[in-house]
Design an enzyme around this catalytic site. Structure first.
Site, PDB file in Angstrom:
ATOM      1  N   SER A  11       0.812  -1.220   0.000  1.00  0.00           N
ATOM      2  CA  SER A  11       0.000   0.000   0.000  1.00  0.00           C
ATOM      3  C   SER A  11       0.845   1.270   0.000  1.00  0.00           C
ATOM      4  CB  SER A  11      -0.940   0.009   1.213  1.00  0.00           C
ATOM      5  OG  SER A  11      -0.206  -0.031   2.427  1.00  0.00           O
ATOM      6  N   SER A 131      13.725  -8.785   5.119  1.00  0.00           N
ATOM      7  CA  SER A 131      14.308  -8.653   6.452  1.00  0.00           C
ATOM      8  C   SER A 131      14.689  -7.186   6.600  1.00  0.00           C
ATOM      9  CB  SER A 131      15.510  -9.582   6.604  1.00  0.00           C
ATOM     10  OG  SER A 131      16.128  -9.409   7.856  1.00  0.00           O
ATOM     11  N   TYR A 145      11.635  -5.178  17.153  1.00  0.00           N
ATOM     12  CA  TYR A 145      11.778  -5.138  15.689  1.00  0.00           C
ATOM     13  C   TYR A 145      12.983  -5.969  15.250  1.00  0.00           C
ATOM     14  CZ  TYR A 145      12.843  -3.409  11.027  1.00  0.00           C
ATOM     15  OH  TYR A 145      13.140  -3.328   9.686  1.00  0.00           O
ATOM     16  N   LYS A 149      13.176  -9.448  12.928  1.00  0.00           N
ATOM     17  CA  LYS A 149      13.941  -9.548  11.685  1.00  0.00           C
ATOM     18  C   LYS A 149      15.070 -10.576  11.781  1.00  0.00           C
ATOM     19  CE  LYS A 149      11.558  -6.712   9.229  1.00  0.00           C
ATOM     20  NZ  LYS A 149      10.721  -7.235   8.110  1.00  0.00           N
TER      21      LYS A 149
END
Length: 271
Positions: A11, A131, A145, A149
């Site tokens: 998006s 990643s 976060y 990852k």
């Protein structure tokens, strides 16, 4: 011959920019995100936007079944959906941390599980997992976060070995600083926990750095990711990892070769 490509998180930013490039190159591109209103421009140029939440199995089934029914195959899956949750380990509610993993890790895994059987049957395919350079290094306030990852990296490595026998490529994309909504999401996260946090001083410094990067030349444009994804898709034997964008290569190099204490010192010197 054009390929049938499915992109999650399209998006805005990297996903949208890349979708437009791939459509212009003659590929059949399906884009999914929760904010379908922000993908109307993709539909106007020949893409196929569908509303989907990567944490909703029924949504995923609907999307995959729709593509298979219309196209008969999925040649490329780009697991790009994700977001950055920032705040200290002490401050961030565990429910928010779980949401981080639901989107960044389990959402990616769910998409993969639904698409792989069709690639396996076809005897070919490419899966690209987004990643980050943050999947190889770390920064204060980014524990959840970075943890998500790091998990993407490990999952992708195992998946690559499992799917090699079926001629399915698994590629890890490790962006550096890219001009996307990431910075604004980080700042919004800080705003929720700032008032009572013992880490306000550190948060203020990180906020200042984030704003300066956004205002200056601190980030690469999403086009560099679009070019990398195009290269991956067009390659018969893509590399296992593509490190692209501002600071990605030097930061990962420093983390790999300088050792923990020296890298810690370099990171903290920026605060």
């Amino acid at each position: 011959m054009g390929k049938v490509i499915l992109i999650t998180g399209a998006s805005s930013g990297m996903g949208k920019e890349t979708a437009k490039k791939l459509i212009s190159e003659g590929h059949t591109v399906y884009t999914v995100a929760r904010r379908i209103d922000q993908m109307q421009d993709i539909g106007q140029i020949g893409g196929h936007p569908i509303m989907m939440d990567v944490t909703d199995e029924a949504d995923i089934d609907n999307v995959v079944n729709t593509i298979i029914r219309k196209e008969g195959r999925i040649d490329v899956l780009w697991n790009n959906a994700g977001f950055g949750l920032y705040g200290s380990v002490e401050d961030v509610p565990l429910d928010e941390a779980r949401k981080q993993f639901e989107v960044n890790v389990f959402g990616m895994a769910a998409m993969t599980q639904k698409v792989v059987p069709y690639m396996r049957k076809a005897g070919q395919g490419t899966i690209i997992n987004t990643s980050s350079m943050g999947g190889k290094m770390y920064f204060p306030m980014g524990a959840w976060y970075h943890a998500s990852k790091h998990a993407v990296e490990g999952l992708s490595d195992c998946l690559r070995l499992e799917l090699k026998q079926f001629n399915i490529n698994v590629v890890v994309l490790e962006p550096g600083f890219i001009a996307t909504e990431f910075g604004s999401v980080l700042l919004d996260g800080f705003a929720k926990i700032r008032k009572d946090s013992a880490y306000r001083q550190m948060m203020n410094k990180i906020e200042d750095g984030t704003r300066k990067a956004a205002e200056g030349n601190g980030s690469s444009k999403p086009a560099v990711i679009a070019n990398a994804v195009t290269k991956i898709i067009n390659s018969k034997k893509p590399k296992t990892r593509y490190r692209v964008g501002k600071f990605a290569k030097p930061m990962v190099w420093m983390r790999t070769y300088l050792g923990d204490k020296l890298f810690d010192k370099i990171v903290m010197s920026q605060l």
